[in-house]
Write an enzyme that holds these catalytic residues in place. Sequence first.
Site, mmCIF file in Angstrom:
data_model
loop_
_atom_site.group_PDB
_atom_site.id
_atom_site.type_symbol
_atom_site.label_atom_id
_atom_site.label_comp_id
_atom_site.label_asym_id
_atom_site.label_seq_id
_atom_site.Cartn_x
_atom_site.Cartn_y
_atom_site.Cartn_z
ATOM 1 N N ARG B 221 0.309 3.225 -6.669
ATOM 2 C CA ARG B 221 0.698 4.475 -6.028
ATOM 3 C C ARG B 221 0.127 5.639 -6.823
ATOM 4 O O ARG B 221 -0.004 5.552 -8.059
ATOM 5 C CB ARG B 221 2.229 4.615 -6.010
ATOM 6 C CG ARG B 221 2.929 3.694 -5.046
ATOM 7 C CD ARG B 221 2.673 4.101 -3.578
ATOM 8 N NE ARG B 221 3.314 3.177 -2.654
ATOM 9 C CZ ARG B 221 2.701 2.127 -2.078
ATOM 10 N NH1 ARG B 221 1.439 1.880 -2.335
ATOM 11 N NH2 ARG B 221 3.364 1.343 -1.250
ATOM 12 N N HIS B 269 -7.391 4.592 0.168
ATOM 13 C CA HIS B 269 -6.235 3.711 0.402
ATOM 14 C C HIS B 269 -6.578 2.565 1.357
ATOM 15 O O HIS B 269 -5.925 2.387 2.393
ATOM 16 C CB HIS B 269 -5.032 4.527 0.923
ATOM 17 C CG HIS B 269 -3.714 3.872 0.571
ATOM 18 N ND1 HIS B 269 -2.585 4.577 0.229
ATOM 19 C CD2 HIS B 269 -3.360 2.563 0.494
ATOM 20 C CE1 HIS B 269 -1.590 3.735 -0.035
ATOM 21 N NE2 HIS B 269 -2.046 2.505 0.116
#
Lengths: 306, 306
Positions: B221, B269
Site C-alpha cells: 500500500r 497498481h
Amino acid sequence: MSIAIIAPGRNTVELVEHIHNMDPGIEVSVYPNHKLDASIAIVWNQPEGLLTEFKNLELVSSLGAGVEHICREELAEQIKVSRIVDPDLSNSMVKYINLVVLHYQKNFQLYLDNNKINQWKPFEKPERELKIGILGAGEMGQEVAISLYNLEFEVLTYSNTKKEITGVQSYSSSDLTISDFVSGVNCLICLLPLTPKTENILNFGLFQSLPKSSILINVARGGHLVEEDLFKAIESGYISDACLDVFREEPLSASHPFWNHENILITPHIASITNQKNAAAIVLENFKRLKNNQSLLFEVDRQKGY
Amino acid sequence: MSIAIIAPGRNTVELVEHIHNMDPGIEVSVYPNHKLDASIAIVWNQPEGLLTEFKNLELVSSLGAGVEHICREELAEQIKVSRIVDPDLSNSMVKYINLVVLHYQKNFQLYLDNNKINQWKPFEKPERELKIGILGAGEMGQEVAISLYNLEFEVLTYSNTKKEITGVQSYSSSDLTISDFVSGVNCLICLLPLTPKTENILNFGLFQSLPKSSILINVARGGHLVEEDLFKAIESGYISDACLDVFREEPLSASHPFWNHENILITPHIASITNQKNAAAIVLENFKRLKNNQSLLFEVDRQKGY
C-alpha cells in the site's frame, strides 16, 4: 598434460586461473599462443580447421552447452567431444526466459514507456494468455519448462525423444509434426541444439503455423532463424514480438535491421553464462575419466550433434 | 438477500454478472445507486463513513486482499469482515514480482536502452547478486518467497508470526528487529497489510539499515512508504532502484516527482488482479456460511487488521 584454450574474443583469464588452482601441474596455453601438442582443447567459436592442426588431441570440450562449432570439424574418430552442462548456466537461462516471458505477458514495455510521460494507464492492453511451446527438451529446455510451469503457465515441449516432465505436456516428433506443435502455442521458445537438421528451422513455413500475434524467443543459435522470414512473419501478423539473444554474426552489426525494430528485442548473447569454475572442474574431471577409461561427463554424440 | 457493491472508479460489471450467474435470486446494487438495506457489502476504496449508513449489514468483504479501508471504519461489532484470497490474485502478484526482480537482476533496462541505439554491449554492468527480503509472509508473501526460491534466489521473510517455508529463511519480530532483518538483504519487497503498526514502515530509518545500492519494491500500500524518505534514501545511496505499484493517492498525479525519475519505476497498481468470478464465489460462500453459523473463509481479525 597440456590444455589449449581456443576462444577468440572471450576473456578466459578466470578459466585459466581456476584450472591452475585445481591442478597447478597442468600447462595451459591460450589462442593465439596455443600449443599444438595439447591433449585437451577447450573451444568456443574457434577458427575453422584449427583443431585439425593438433597432433595429440584426446578430448575437445566446448566452453558452453552447444557443440555445433566442434561437430562441423573433421576430427579423428578417437577424439572425444564433451560439453558443459552447468547448473549455473541453466539457471541463468531459466532466469532470462522467465524475465522475457513475463515482460511480454504483463505488457511491461507499455508501463516503462508510460513512466517517461507521467502517464497512469492500468491495463491499457490486457495481460496476455500465453501457451508456451519449447523446442528442445534437453537439460535447459526441461528446467525452463519446469520454471514456467511453476509460474502456472501452460507449457508444452517438443523434442526428438519424448520427456517426462511433471505438469508439462511433452511431445516428440513421432507424436506430431512440428507445425502441428506450434499451431497449439502462442509463445515459441527455441532451445534446440544447432545441427544440420535444425538449421533454419525457424522459417516462414513454421511461423505460418503459429496463431496470429505470437511471441518468438530464440536463445539457441542464430543459425536456427531465417532472418528475412522473421520480418515476413511480423509483416503478415503471425509474430507480434520477437526476442533474440543469438545471431548468425555476433556482435550483431550496428546496421542490422533487427536493431531498433519495434517488434524485435535484442539482447547481446547474455541469456546464459558459463561459470568458469564449474567449466574448469568438468573438463579436468573428464580428462581423469578419459585416462581411466571411464565414461565421460556430458559426452557428445558427434553424429547426432548433441 | 441483497448485496451492495461500493467500489468507486472500478468496473464491477463482470462481478455483478458472476454473482447473478451463481445465484439469480440475489439483488445486487452498485454505488452510487447502492441500496442501504443490503446485508452484504463488497467494498474497495469506499467513501469514508458510508458503511455506517447501512442498517442490516452482516458481512463486509473487501474486493481484494487488503482490508485497511474496512478496518478504519466504525462498524458494529457483530458485522463480520472478510477478504479475497484468490489463487489468481496471488499468481499475478508472483508473476509481477518475478518480473521486476529479474528486470533488476539482469540490468534489463540497459539492454532495452541499447536496443534503441544499435549497441551490442554484453554485461556492461555485471548481473546483480540479490539477497531478497520479503516483509510480510501471508498467503502472497509465502507464494512469492517460494517462487523466487525456485529461481535459486536467496530469500528471507519477516513477519509477526514465524512461518515454515521450505528453502526460505523465515524470521519473526521476536527473532530479530526489522532493522537487523533488512541489513541482511539488498532487495526489499513490501507485502505487508496496512495497519496502524505498519503505516510509514518504509522510512529513512529503515532504509539506512539496508546495504548501499539496494532495491525496494512496494506492492502493498502507498501508506507504507514515507515518500520524501525514498528520495533521501536514493540521494544517500542506500536505494539504487525502487519499483512502486501502490501510492497514497491513486491515480498518481502527473506532476508527482516519482514520475520520470531515473531510479524509480512506477506501475499503475497492476501487480495483482482479482479474478471477479473467484471473488463472487468467495463472497457467496461466506454468506452461506454466515447463515449456517460456520466459520468464514478468509475472515479478518478487525483488531489486528488482517
